[in-house]
Design a protein around this motif. Structure first.
Motif, PDB file in Angstrom:
ATOM      1  N   LEU A  31      17.135  49.983   5.540  1.00 53.44           N
ATOM      2  CA  LEU A  31      16.294  51.374   5.397  1.00 53.44           C
ATOM      3  C   LEU A  31      15.931  52.218   6.590  1.00 53.44           C
ATOM      4  O   LEU A  31      15.135  52.972   6.366  1.00 53.44           O
ATOM      5  CB  LEU A  31      14.951  50.711   4.547  1.00 53.44           C
ATOM      6  N   CYS A  32      16.704  51.669   7.517  1.00 53.73           N
ATOM      7  CA  CYS A  32      16.220  52.439   8.698  1.00 53.73           C
ATOM      8  C   CYS A  32      16.242  54.007   8.762  1.00 53.73           C
ATOM      9  O   CYS A  32      15.695  54.918   9.645  1.00 53.73           O
ATOM     10  CB  CYS A  32      17.103  51.874  10.025  1.00 53.73           C
ATOM     11  N   ARG A  33      17.061  54.681   7.754  1.00 53.71           N
ATOM     12  CA  ARG A  33      17.130  56.205   7.722  1.00 53.71           C
ATOM     13  C   ARG A  33      16.156  56.540   6.535  1.00 53.71           C
ATOM     14  O   ARG A  33      16.079  57.748   6.468  1.00 53.71           O
ATOM     15  CB  ARG A  33      18.592  56.592   7.538  1.00 53.71           C
ATOM     16  N   GLN A  34      15.340  56.034   5.907  1.00 53.98           N
ATOM     17  CA  GLN A  34      14.451  56.185   4.910  1.00 53.98           C
ATOM     18  C   GLN A  34      13.311  57.124   5.379  1.00 53.98           C
ATOM     19  O   GLN A  34      12.460  56.421   5.732  1.00 53.98           O
ATOM     20  CB  GLN A  34      13.908  55.010   3.833  1.00 53.98           C
ATOM     21  N   THR A  35      13.462  58.312   5.531  1.00 51.36           N
ATOM     22  CA  THR A  35      12.359  59.348   5.944  1.00 51.36           C
ATOM     23  C   THR A  35      10.963  59.039   5.476  1.00 51.36           C
ATOM     24  O   THR A  35      10.038  58.870   6.633  1.00 51.36           O
ATOM     25  CB  THR A  35      12.697  60.666   5.814  1.00 51.36           C
ATOM     26  N   ASP A  36      10.902  58.852   4.310  1.00 57.09           N
ATOM     27  CA  ASP A  36       9.438  58.753   3.711  1.00 57.09           C
ATOM     28  C   ASP A  36       8.918  57.421   4.153  1.00 57.09           C
ATOM     29  O   ASP A  36       7.618  57.347   4.408  1.00 57.09           O
ATOM     30  CB  ASP A  36       9.439  58.830   2.142  1.00 57.09           C
ATOM     31  N   LEU A  37       9.612  56.385   4.028  1.00 54.02           N
ATOM     32  CA  LEU A  37       9.397  55.013   4.549  1.00 54.02           C
ATOM     33  C   LEU A  37       9.084  55.067   6.016  1.00 54.02           C
ATOM     34  O   LEU A  37       7.872  54.432   6.435  1.00 54.02           O
ATOM     35  CB  LEU A  37      10.227  53.925   4.359  1.00 54.02           C
ATOM     36  N   ASP A  65       8.128  42.915   6.791  1.00 56.34           N
ATOM     37  CA  ASP A  65       8.894  43.971   6.505  1.00 56.34           C
ATOM     38  C   ASP A  65       8.028  44.823   5.377  1.00 56.34           C
ATOM     39  O   ASP A  65       7.444  44.133   4.466  1.00 56.34           O
ATOM     40  CB  ASP A  65      10.170  43.690   5.571  1.00 56.34           C
ATOM     41  N   VAL A  66       8.264  46.106   5.213  1.00 55.43           N
ATOM     42  CA  VAL A  66       8.129  46.760   4.139  1.00 55.43           C
ATOM     43  C   VAL A  66       9.171  47.508   3.637  1.00 55.43           C
ATOM     44  O   VAL A  66      10.054  48.233   4.431  1.00 55.43           O
ATOM     45  CB  VAL A  66       6.742  47.934   4.587  1.00 55.43           C
ATOM     46  N   HIS A  67       9.559  47.581   2.291  1.00 54.15           N
ATOM     47  CA  HIS A  67      10.478  48.020   1.590  1.00 54.15           C
ATOM     48  C   HIS A  67      10.299  49.353   0.947  1.00 54.15           C
ATOM     49  O   HIS A  67      11.084  50.224   0.613  1.00 54.15           O
ATOM     50  CB  HIS A  67      11.059  47.077   0.723  1.00 54.15           C
ATOM     51  N   GLN A  68       9.102  49.514   0.650  1.00 49.02           N
ATOM     52  CA  GLN A  68       8.910  51.000  -0.001  1.00 49.02           C
ATOM     53  C   GLN A  68       7.545  51.579   0.328  1.00 49.02           C
ATOM     54  O   GLN A  68       6.692  50.847   0.984  1.00 49.02           O
ATOM     55  CB  GLN A  68       8.731  50.588  -1.777  1.00 49.02           C
ATOM     56  N   ASP A 107       4.237  49.975  -0.357  1.00 44.76           N
ATOM     57  CA  ASP A 107       3.688  48.724   0.272  1.00 44.76           C
ATOM     58  C   ASP A 107       2.881  49.059   1.579  1.00 44.76           C
ATOM     59  O   ASP A 107       2.084  48.323   2.246  1.00 44.76           O
ATOM     60  CB  ASP A 107       4.849  47.896   0.661  1.00 44.76           C
ATOM     61  N   VAL A 108       3.104  50.139   1.938  1.00 43.52           N
ATOM     62  CA  VAL A 108       2.700  50.419   3.486  1.00 43.52           C
ATOM     63  C   VAL A 108       1.297  50.365   3.614  1.00 43.52           C
ATOM     64  O   VAL A 108       0.929  49.777   4.483  1.00 43.52           O
ATOM     65  CB  VAL A 108       3.293  51.748   3.932  1.00 43.52           C
ATOM     66  N   GLU A 109       0.405  51.000   2.832  1.00 50.05           N
ATOM     67  CA  GLU A 109      -1.030  51.131   3.163  1.00 50.05           C
ATOM     68  C   GLU A 109      -1.668  49.675   3.014  1.00 50.05           C
ATOM     69  O   GLU A 109      -2.542  49.370   3.957  1.00 50.05           O
ATOM     70  CB  GLU A 109      -1.653  52.175   2.129  1.00 50.05           C
ATOM     71  N   PRO A 110      -1.336  48.908   1.909  1.00 49.28           N
ATOM     72  CA  PRO A 110      -2.127  47.510   1.849  1.00 49.28           C
ATOM     73  C   PRO A 110      -1.509  46.670   3.031  1.00 49.28           C
ATOM     74  O   PRO A 110      -2.041  45.829   3.447  1.00 49.28           O
ATOM     75  CB  PRO A 110      -1.712  46.976   0.449  1.00 49.28           C
ATOM     76  N   ALA A 111      -0.225  46.934   3.483  1.00 50.76           N
ATOM     77  CA  ALA A 111       0.305  46.094   4.506  1.00 50.76           C
ATOM     78  C   ALA A 111      -0.447  46.305   5.779  1.00 50.76           C
ATOM     79  O   ALA A 111      -0.523  45.226   6.521  1.00 50.76           O
ATOM     80  CB  ALA A 111       1.898  46.149   4.464  1.00 50.76           C
ATOM     81  N   ALA A 112      -0.514  47.556   5.947  1.00 52.70           N
ATOM     82  CA  ALA A 112      -1.267  48.140   7.265  1.00 52.70           C
ATOM     83  C   ALA A 112      -2.625  47.345   7.507  1.00 52.70           C
ATOM     84  O   ALA A 112      -3.051  47.470   8.498  1.00 52.70           O
ATOM     85  CB  ALA A 112      -1.165  49.561   7.200  1.00 52.70           C
ATOM     86  N   ARG A 113      -3.411  47.008   6.487  1.00 51.77           N
ATOM     87  CA  ARG A 113      -4.568  46.577   6.577  1.00 51.77           C
ATOM     88  C   ARG A 113      -4.686  45.205   7.119  1.00 51.77           C
ATOM     89  O   ARG A 113      -5.496  44.709   7.687  1.00 51.77           O
ATOM     90  CB  ARG A 113      -5.356  46.391   5.176  1.00 51.77           C
ATOM     91  N   VAL A 114      -3.398  44.330   7.053  1.00 51.85           N
ATOM     92  CA  VAL A 114      -3.514  43.126   7.471  1.00 51.85           C
ATOM     93  C   VAL A 114      -2.443  43.007   8.950  1.00 51.85           C
ATOM     94  O   VAL A 114      -2.777  42.099   9.561  1.00 51.85           O
ATOM     95  CB  VAL A 114      -2.803  42.238   6.440  1.00 51.85           C
ATOM     96  N   ALA A 157       4.455  55.203  10.176  1.00 52.71           N
ATOM     97  CA  ALA A 157       3.936  55.745  11.513  1.00 52.71           C
ATOM     98  C   ALA A 157       2.543  56.074  11.292  1.00 52.71           C
ATOM     99  O   ALA A 157       1.679  56.198  12.104  1.00 52.71           O
ATOM    100  CB  ALA A 157       5.070  56.656  12.048  1.00 52.71           C
ATOM    101  N   GLN A 158       2.506  56.808  10.115  1.00 47.16           N
ATOM    102  CA  GLN A 158       1.295  57.422   9.855  1.00 47.16           C
ATOM    103  C   GLN A 158      -0.032  56.243   9.886  1.00 47.16           C
ATOM    104  O   GLN A 158      -1.269  56.630   9.812  1.00 47.16           O
ATOM    105  CB  GLN A 158       1.058  58.278   8.621  1.00 47.16           C
ATOM    106  N   THR A 159       0.061  55.028   9.519  1.00 46.33           N
ATOM    107  CA  THR A 159      -0.833  54.108   9.507  1.00 46.33           C
ATOM    108  C   THR A 159      -1.286  53.974  11.018  1.00 46.33           C
ATOM    109  O   THR A 159      -2.309  53.262  11.344  1.00 46.33           O
ATOM    110  CB  THR A 159      -0.242  52.705   9.278  1.00 46.33           C
ATOM    111  N   GLY A 160      -0.599  54.445  11.939  1.00 45.01           N
ATOM    112  CA  GLY A 160      -1.013  54.126  13.665  1.00 45.01           C
ATOM    113  C   GLY A 160      -0.599  52.742  13.968  1.00 45.01           C
ATOM    114  O   GLY A 160      -0.803  52.498  15.135  1.00 45.01           O
ATOM    115  N   LYS A 161       0.049  51.888  13.042  1.00 47.32           N
ATOM    116  CA  LYS A 161       0.280  50.622  13.467  1.00 47.32           C
ATOM    117  C   LYS A 161       1.656  50.634  14.306  1.00 47.32           C
ATOM    118  O   LYS A 161       2.500  51.812  14.236  1.00 47.32           O
ATOM    119  CB  LYS A 161       0.431  49.671  12.143  1.00 47.32           C
TER     120      LYS A 161
END
Length: 277
Positions: A119-125, A96-99, A102-109, A130-134
């Motif tokens: 958090l399914c409606r949190q637009t920025d998250l 999970d990513v909550h904020q 967290d997204v960029e470091p999490a996407a590396r792994v 999505a922008q990580t491509g993962k």
């Protein structure tokens, strides 16, 4: 059966291409040793039945009921353990990513970034993930109708990333109870995404023990069989060697000793259904 939607590649397999994919692991990372041991056991079980497997464990459970509840090791230590699961066990990993931070470091792994139901409606998250491509696994909120996930999917698709999974995890059914409406599976499939059924959080009793959630793990096999019969692309289940001693979501976790016989049933049921196609 559910109509086919866009398929999503994870590692060397596809979700939504006709195979039954398993997403499984402990609710939260309790230690490196336990996490790796569970991952190795699940890999052996999945290989026995030729089931593609994504290992799931949370590095931080930011939405626990109580302030004092165990949340996990945190971002950096948790990702380090999940990296070991990838490198030493050879499984793709999901957490999970909550904020947004967290997204960029999490996407590396991570191979799959999961957006928690609340958090399914949190637009920025959503957009950041999505922008990580993962691949992004979005859990349908307990408060959401399945068709209301359309705008959620649109937020991710707007980035050009169509690697989206949608997960049903039950809808609120009065206080401290959830129910699965199986109509949600084809409805969410119609949004162009493979669908996942979370059979362990669907038997959760949110906040049912006052300072933590309860659960009815005895119904996990029932929901899992029903999900396979309905034609889901993947099943999500949290497992633990000793759920009563688990530090998070024990009441709705499947004992590790029960995974092998259940997966044997599910793989056999899936093969019967494929022969009818």
């Amino acid at each position: 059966m559910i109509e086919l939607a866009d398929k999503v590649q994870i590692a060397d397999f596809w979700v939504g291409a006709g195979d039954l994919v398993m997403i499984a692991g402990p609710c939260v990372i309790e230690s490196a040793e336990l996490t790796l041991a569970i991952a190795r056991t699940l890999k052996d079980y999945a290989a026995e039945f030729n089931l593609p497997l994504i290992f799931k464990a949370s590095f931080d459970k930011a939405n626990r009921t109580s302030l004092t509840s165990f949340r996990g090791p945190g971002l950096a230590p948790g990702l380090s353990i999940l990296a070991r699961v990838k490198d030493e066990v050879g499984l793709p990993v999901l957490s999970d990513v909550h904020q947004v931070a967290d997204v960029e470091p999490a996407a590396r792994v991570l191979d799959v970034l999961q957006i928690p139901a609340l958090l399914c409606r949190q637009t920025d998250l959503l957009v950041a993930a999505a922008q990580t491509g993962k691949a992004v696994n979005i859990k349908k909120g307990q408060f959401m109708a399945p068709w209301d996930m359309g705008p959620v999917v649109d937020k991710v698709f707007s980035t050009g990333n169509r690697r989206v999974l949608l997960t049903e995890r039950g809808a609120m059914f009065g206080y401290n109870n959830l129910v699965v409406d199986f109509r949600s599976l084809p409805i969410m499939r119609s949004l162009g995404c493979p669908v996942v059924l979370d059979v362990t959080h669907s038997v959760q009793l949110p906040g049912g023990q006052g300072t933590c959630s309860g659960g009815q793990r005895e119904y996990i096999p029932l929901l899992a069989r029903a999900g396979v019969a309905a034609g889901v692309d993947a099943l999500f289940m949290e497992v633990h060697p000793d759920p009563d001693a688990a530090r998070c979501d024990g009441p709705n976790s499947l004992p590790l000793a029960q995974v092998l016989p259940l997966w044997r049933q599910l793989a056999a049921l899936h093969q019967v259904l494929r022969r009818q196609e």
